[in-house]
Write an enzyme that holds these catalytic residues in place. Structure first.
Site, PDB file in Angstrom:
ATOM      1  N   ASP A 395      43.462  30.386  24.282  1.00 54.76           N
ATOM      2  CA  ASP A 395      43.056  30.901  25.595  1.00 54.76           C
ATOM      3  C   ASP A 395      42.919  32.419  25.495  1.00 54.76           C
ATOM      4  OD1 ASP A 395      42.916  29.999  28.653  1.00 54.76           O
ATOM      5  OD2 ASP A 395      43.921  31.958  28.544  1.00 54.76           O
ATOM      6  N   GLU A 438      37.544  29.932  29.479  1.00 52.76           N
ATOM      7  CA  GLU A 438      37.917  30.739  28.313  1.00 52.76           C
ATOM      8  C   GLU A 438      38.879  30.011  27.393  1.00 52.76           C
ATOM      9  OE1 GLU A 438      40.712  32.006  31.681  1.00 52.76           O
ATOM     10  OE2 GLU A 438      38.683  31.263  31.422  1.00 52.76           O
TER      11      GLU A 438
END
Length: 521
Positions: A395, A438
């Site tokens: 992430d 993301e």
């Protein structure tokens, strides 16, 4: 002479008129059949000839009898030309009626008509007549052109019959129609013979119109019967010659012994000419599989066409039986270039759709659907073979700040750069992908916890060292937090447990300060 006796001699012409009318009525219903219009002219000519005969027999004077005799040349010419037209139209060669030889042959009949229109100068057609007992029984005396006309007439009939007979004989399922094809001129010949040489018939009786009417009726009912089983036969050699597919016959030594039009015009093949190398090689490879007559083997082969382009053909090789010649094979070459192109385009479209269905559009990595499907397969394989397998979840840190500060275009570039870093670090058997937003993931087959940690740390470093330089903005760097979960041999961990373990490790990496790798417990 009793009145009923001469009337009995009129029966042939009366019957000819009736039969011609019946044939015409039949042909009107069959007017769409090949050659029906010409056969209708033949029937009309026979009926008109019979009507002129009746007029000639009952001629009130010599002048009327001579006129009827002269006019009888017209239906005779029509009959000959109509018979030829029917033969060519029925056999699919109607276009030859406009050829030079056909016009030349037909000109004799036209010349006869011109002599008639010119008033028969020199009495070429009819020289006179000799009526018996009053007005009944007129017998014309024909001129020298009669022999020329009769020779031309019978020549046309014989030639037309030959064209029909050869055509029908080449179609075995229709060979029974030869009875009608050959019977028609025989009827006409018998009628002519009885008229010329019979000692029983009076000299003014002419059976030729009846013979022609019977010939026309035989051809009309025999060859143009109503129904699907009565369609005009097509000669086998005509079928092969007109095929769009190229047909090539090779002997046992591979020499070309026959080709059809398509093979000549499209492939440039000719009798005893060279065989294209690709065709010869393909034929050699399949002829060993032709075990018995009638057996067919198919292969694909690329050959140059006369336009200079390479086309793909499906070659069907069939071993001929004894009638086709010993050890001869017939090759049928069907151009499937367009089909191959469509197959290629379809395959490319299918691959494109599959790629779109399994690929993230922005980064080009595997999408969530593809990752989860492959993850299940890898977990099952690890359990089956008792091999280690690791999952890395990634992430990007503070990614929302990137979008807010530098805009979504800069954010998309960060995601693409992350994808490039993942592909750079990953091995060929690894599968990097984007889970969404993301968040990314990497599947690491045959990788234990320590090996996964090394890969994850290399990936973290690669992402952090990349300097992003958006337009009109200051440069910046992005870091990532990663969580690793491993399925060890003998572990009962499933996909859900593995995902949960990697997610918890990722959450811990975030809590511990980000830009780091954490392993699941």
């Amino acid at each position: 002479m009793p009145f009923f006796e001469p009337l009995s001699w009129l029966a042939a012409d009366i019957l000819a008129v009736i039969l011609s009318v019946m044939t015409l009525a039949h042909l009107v219903r069959q007017r769409q059949e090949p050659g029906a219009i010409y056969l209708a002219w033949l029937a009309a000519g026979a009926g008109f000839w019979a009507a002129l005969d009746l007029w000639m027999i009952w001629a009130p004077d010599l002048e009327t009898g001579v006129l009827a005799a002269r006019l009888s040349y017209v239906p005779q010419a029509v009959l000959a030309l109509a018979w030829l037209g029917f033969a060519l139209a029925y056999t699919g060669q109607e276009g030859k009626l406009r050829s030079g030889p056909a016009v030349l042959v037909g000109s004799l009949g036209i010349l006869t008509v011109l002599l008639l229109v010119a008033g028969d100068p020199g009495t070429w057609l009819v020289q006179g007549g000799s009526p018996e007992q009053g007005a009944f029984g007129f017998e014309p005396s024909y001129g020298p052109w009669k022999r020329v006309h009769d020779g031309w007439w019978w020549g046309m009939v014989v030639f037309s019959t030959g064209v029909l007979a050869l055509h029908v004989a080449q179609s075995p399922r229709h060979v029974s129609r030869l009875t009608f094809v050959l019977g028609a001129p025989i009827l006409a010949a018998v009628a002519s013979g009885l008229t010329a040489w019979s000692e029983v018939l009076p000299p003014w009786v002419n059976l030729q119109p009846l013979g022609m009417a019977m010939a026309g009726a035989g051809l009309g009912w025999g060859l143009l019967r109503f129904g699907e089983q009565a369609v005009a036969p097509v000669a086998r050699n005509v079928v092969v010659e007109e095929m769009e597919d190229a047909v090539v016959v090779l002997d046992r030594r591979g020499r070309i012994v026959d080709v059809n039009r398509s093979a000549r015009e499209r492939l440039g093949l000719r009798l005893l000419g060279p065989v294209p190398i690709a065709l010869g090689a393909t034929w050699s490879s399949v002829k060993r599989d032709l075990g018995e007559a009638g057996m067919t083997v198919s292969e694909r082969v690329e050959l140059p066409v006369t336009a200079g382009q390479m086309h793909t053909f499906e070659m069907s090789a069939t071993l001929l039986g004894p009638q086709g010649g010993r050890d001869r094979q017939v090759l049928v070459l069907r151009d499937i270039t367009r089909q191959v192109e469509m197959e290629r385009e379809l395959s490319q479209a299918r691959d494109s759709l599959e790629r779109l269905a399994n690929t993230d559009e922005l980064t080009g990595l595997a999408n969530r659907r593809s990752l989860l499907r492959q993850l299940q397969l890898e977990v099952d394989r690890a359990h089956r073979y008792q091999r280690p397998f690791s999952l890395v979840l990634l992430d990007l840190d503070h990614f929302k700040r990137v979008n807010d500060t530098y805009g979504h275009a800069a954010g998309d570039e960060v995601l693409r750069a992350t994808a490039r870093a993942m592909e750079y670090v990953s091995r060929d058997l690894d599968l990097p992908g984007r889970m969404g937003g993301e968040e990314f993931a990497v599947l690491l087959p045959e990788t234990d916890a320590e090996g996964a940690r090394v890969v994850a740390d290399r990936l973290r470093v690669e992402i952090a060292r990349y300097l992003h330089e958006p337009e009109s903005e200051s440069s910046f760097r992005v870091t990532a937090s990663l969580g690793v979960a491993t399925l060890d041999p003998g572990s009962e961990l499933d996909v859900e447990g593995l995902m949960q373990g990697a997610d918890e490790a990722l959450y811990r990496a975030k809590e511990e300060g980000r830009n780091r790798v954490a392993l699941s417990a």
